[in-house]
Scaffold this active site. Structure first.
Site, mmCIF file in Angstrom:
data_model
loop_
_atom_site.group_PDB
_atom_site.id
_atom_site.type_symbol
_atom_site.label_atom_id
_atom_site.label_comp_id
_atom_site.label_asym_id
_atom_site.label_seq_id
_atom_site.Cartn_x
_atom_site.Cartn_y
_atom_site.Cartn_z
ATOM 1 C CE LYS A 83 44.432 31.042 -62.174
ATOM 2 N NZ LYS A 83 43.415 31.082 -61.142
ATOM 3 N NE ARG A 100 32.146 22.375 -50.602
ATOM 4 C CZ ARG A 100 33.361 22.668 -51.043
ATOM 5 N NH1 ARG A 100 33.856 23.868 -50.847
ATOM 6 N NH2 ARG A 100 34.077 21.765 -51.644
ATOM 7 C CD GLU A 122 31.403 27.988 -52.265
ATOM 8 O OE1 GLU A 122 32.039 27.442 -51.328
ATOM 9 O OE2 GLU A 122 31.899 28.184 -53.389
HETATM 10 C C1 LIG Z 1 33.209 25.033 -53.905
HETATM 11 C C2 LIG Z 1 33.726 25.774 -55.106
HETATM 12 N N1 LIG Z 1 33.524 27.101 -55.199
HETATM 13 C C3 LIG Z 1 33.973 27.764 -56.287
HETATM 14 C C4 LIG Z 1 34.623 27.116 -57.278
HETATM 15 C C5 LIG Z 1 35.059 27.856 -58.541
HETATM 16 N N2 LIG Z 1 36.499 27.872 -58.642
HETATM 17 C C6 LIG Z 1 37.198 27.003 -59.401
HETATM 18 S S1 LIG Z 1 38.819 27.207 -59.311
HETATM 19 C C7 LIG Z 1 38.641 28.542 -58.284
HETATM 20 C C8 LIG Z 1 39.834 29.304 -57.824
HETATM 21 C C9 LIG Z 1 40.857 28.405 -57.320
HETATM 22 O O1 LIG Z 1 41.969 29.175 -56.966
HETATM 23 P P1 LIG Z 1 43.217 28.440 -56.381
HETATM 24 O O2 LIG Z 1 42.793 27.370 -55.456
HETATM 25 O O3 LIG Z 1 44.132 29.464 -55.845
HETATM 26 O O4 LIG Z 1 43.845 27.725 -57.657
HETATM 27 P P2 LIG Z 1 44.444 28.400 -58.985
HETATM 28 O O5 LIG Z 1 43.380 28.288 -60.030
HETATM 29 O O6 LIG Z 1 44.807 29.816 -58.678
HETATM 30 O O7 LIG Z 1 45.621 27.564 -59.312
HETATM 31 C C10 LIG Z 1 37.309 28.777 -57.994
HETATM 32 C C11 LIG Z 1 36.813 29.862 -57.134
HETATM 33 C C12 LIG Z 1 34.804 25.716 -57.141
HETATM 34 N N3 LIG Z 1 35.403 24.979 -58.077
HETATM 35 N N4 LIG Z 1 34.350 25.089 -56.047
#
Ligand SMILES: Cc1ncc(C[n+]2csc(CCOP(=O)(O)OP(=O)(O)O)c2C)c(N)n1
Length: 652
Positions: free
Chosen positions: A286, A410, A382
């Site tokens: 990342k 959610r 959630e």
């Molecule tokens: C339903 C929901 N909950 C929380 C989020 C906030 N959020 C955005 S990206 C993320 C982390 C995503 O991590 P990952 O899927 O591993 O992708 P990365 O950013 O590490 O590539 C979160 C918690 C969201 N977008 N949607």
């Protein structure tokens, strides 16, 4: 001209050689870093997915083939490769391109995302529709890929989708982009499993070297290899348990280097040749390519400040003398919430706190540091977070779930059925209530209030300032049933800290008296109403009463009814959807009380609110002070101040 500038359509990426692809990757990263420096955005995630985007666009023929980006926050390279180089600098700005895939922007964007965990379901839907086509239809050859992160793949929605996919066995490629990170470190049992799978990469590399050299050894070579192959299967299964996806019916390929385009291309080609679903597990870094983001991908996940300010301050710069230093920025509502929660939890050891994958955003990481045993990060789950709270409450705890307003959507059924139906003392801290700005339509906190108002047993409060937020938090722990507190992303009023004092539930506060109008607001918008009242008094000679409602449910019907009677106009104000919101509650109450005064509802217009700065959006929605004052004047039939001033000058 850079190589990237010449790419207008993704098909051009297919004609590049290995050396050019390396240049392209560098240019993509440079463009992202330079842009996000001024616009803010999901830098670290997008930097990590550059080679995945290149490899997918080389193997697939978008838009005939479909590439789905789960959540959509990691898709900047995809945007740049699909004809948005010129507009990329408008990223997340009002009228500019969005931070997530948007179908209105490009035929290459499949789905308007923003919420995590939707990608696999969307991919299955597309694949199922494809497979319903007649056998002779060439469209049946369409290839569909979903790129999903290691945190999003653990969300309930994705696990449900994987379970379904293993059963229906549609031809679908899932690219698991594993950087071991959510926004913070990924949590959960599946994370541990993925970690074990990552270790197999080391094992596989050793294995292929053995496979190359062993058969060349006369007599013993081949039998040894057979034996090793047999042993490997058992070893791999017992040690790494690759079976997680395969047991579900999904072919697993991994773990590949997610920054090696050729390696991924080979795997993707292979995957599309197979008849059923395939998951290709790739390991990425990342923030790849930008040292500050690699070192601190959490801060650079969704940098809303120019990232260049973080950690890159010129060490030779003179410190600003204290007396000329800019005024301390007021604490955010989020910071105040967590401080008060910690204060309450010092005294009451029943208090527990839950986050669904947002420990930093909700501020709860501070609670976790102070009370590790009473803190739960459940990942992007959630629904589970709210029902977990219900379980804790059944066992006598005082759970608090902090969710962003938009993500709390959610968990609506969990709130209805598990918390409200059971009348359990769960506190829902609804953070980012109201406009959030640059993340746009998927992230504005504008539907939660209307949705919650319908729920029996639920008490709903919102503070006019950060001191009152402390009071509401204190109130929650004196209340025997469910409660939600809505507070915005904003900074507070810079008021002195003081301990929260429990308030009377359902009691509003009279802030100003005037005979002509009643202005009644829910939440920090009350500050703007005070400004409006001043402006109306000064410019129009119109005197307004201002009430801070504090509670949308139960409403202080007596106070509001008393002050509404006899006024020329009642104005309700909230930073949320108009339909079913606080204003509707006031209307109903006035109707019931037989107070027949015209009511002007100030709220967000029907429809989704696009990206832009919060200030610009408030101006656009006419919910800033001049906008509200203007709407009130129109309702009263008073001419706008500027027009009147001009007339006076003209007359002179
Ligand atoms: C339903 C929901 N909950 C929380 C989020 C906030 N959020 C955005 S990206 C993320 C982390 C995503 O991590 P990952 O899927 O591993 O992708 P990365 O950013 O590490 O590539 C979160 C918690 C969201 N977008 N949607």
């Amino acid at each position: 001209m850079s190589l990237l500038e010449t790419i207008r359509e993704p098909v051009q990426v297919r004609n590049l050689d290995a050396a050019q692809l390396e240049v392209l990757a560098v240019e993509l990263r440079e463009k992202m870093i330079r842009t996000v420096r001024t616009t803010g955005g999901h830098l670290a995630s997008s930097l990590g997915a550059v080679e995945i985007a290149i490899a997918l666009h080389r193997v697939m023929e978008s838009p005939r083939d479909r590439i789905v980006w789960d959540t959509g926050h990691q898709a900047y390279a995809h945007k740049l490769l699909t004809g948005r180089w010129e507009t990329f600098e408008t990223l997340r700005q009002m009228g500019g391109i969005g931070g997530f895939p948007r179908r209105s922007e490009s035929a290459h964007d499949v789905f308007d995302g923003g919420h995590a965990g939707t990608g696999v379901s969307i991919g299955i839907g597309l694949a199922a529709a494809r497979d319903l086509r007649p056998l002779t239809d060439p469209g049946r050859g369409q290839r569909i890929a979903v790129c999903v992160g290691d945190a999003a793949i653990q969300s309930g929605l994705t696990l449900e989708a994987l379970n379904h996919l293993g059963h229906t066995r549609h031809r679908l490629l899932i690219v698991l982009n594993d950087n071991e990170m959510s926004i913070s470190r990924s949590v959960g049992g599946l994370s541990t499993k993925l970690n074990k799978l990552r270790l197999t990469r080391v094992y596989q590399e050793t294995k292929s070297a053995t496979r190359r050299t062993l058969p060349r050894i006369p007599f013993v070579g081949q039998p040894t290899l057979d034996l090793l192959t047999w042993a490997k299967e058992g070893f791999k299964r017992s040690w790494a348990r690759v079976g997680f996806f395969e047991d579900m019916g999904i072919t697993y390929i991994g773990v590949l280097d997610g920054h090696d385009v050729a390696e991924m291309e080979g795997a993707f080609e292979q995957a599309f040749r197979l008849p059923g679903p395939v998951l290709v597990h790739v390991k990425t870094v990342k923030g790849k390519g930008y040292a500050p983001a690699e070192l601190d991908s959490e801060s650079f996940h969704g940098a809303s400040l120019p990232p260049i300010d973080l950690g890159l301050i010129d060490p030779t710069e003179e410190p600003v003398p204290a007396e000329t230093a800019p005024r301390r920025k007021a604490k955010t509502y989020t910071q105040t919430f967590v401080e008060e929660l910690i204060r309450q939890a010092e005294r009451d050891d029943r208090i527990c706190a839950i986050t669904a994958g947002m420990p930093t955003g909700t501020g709860l990481s501070r609670f976790g540091a102070r009370f590790p045993a009473r803190f739960f990060d459940v990942g992007i789950a959630e629904q589970h977070s709210v029902t977990l709270a219900a379980g804790l409450a059944l066992a006598g705890k005082r759970p608090v779930v902090a969710l962003y307003s938009t993500f709390s959507q959610r968990a609506y059924d969990q709130l209805v059925h598990d918390v409200c139906q059971n009348d359990l003392p769960v506190l829902l801290a609804i953070d980012r209530a109201g406009l959030v700005g640059e993340d746009g339509t998927s992230h504005q906190g504008m539907f939660t209030l209307s949705a919650q108002r319908a729920l029996p047993n639920l008490v709903i409060g919102s503070p006019k300032d950060e001191q009152e937020l402390r009071d509401l938090v204190a109130t929650a722990f004196t209340h025997a049933g469910p409660m939600s507190i809505h507070y915005p992303r904003d900074a507070g009023e810079d008021l002195p800290d003081r301990e929260g004092q429990p308030l009377e539930i359902g009691q509003s506060e009279l802030l100003r008296s005037g005979d002509d109008l009643l202005l009644v607001g829910f939440g920090p918008i009350v500050q703007r109403l005070l400004g409006v009242a001043e402006a109306l008094a000064a410019d129009d000679g119109v005197e307004a009463t201002v009430i801070n409602a504090r509670w949308a449910k139960p409403l202080d019907e007596a106070l509001v009814g008393d002050h509404a009677a006899g006024k020329r106009l009642v104005v309700t104000a909230e930073e949320s959807a108009a339909m079913g919101g606080f204003g509707d509650g006031v209307l109903d109450a006035l109707n019931r009380a037989g107070v027949h005064v015209p009511v002007l509802k100030i709220a967000l217009a029907e429809g989704f609110v696009h990206h832009g700065s919060v200030d610009d959006l408030r101006r656009q929605q006419r919910i800033d002070v001049p906008g509200i004052a203007g709407q009130v004047r129109e309702a009263l039939g008073v001419r706008p101040v500027r027009a009147r001033r001009r007339t006076r000058v003209d007359a002179a």
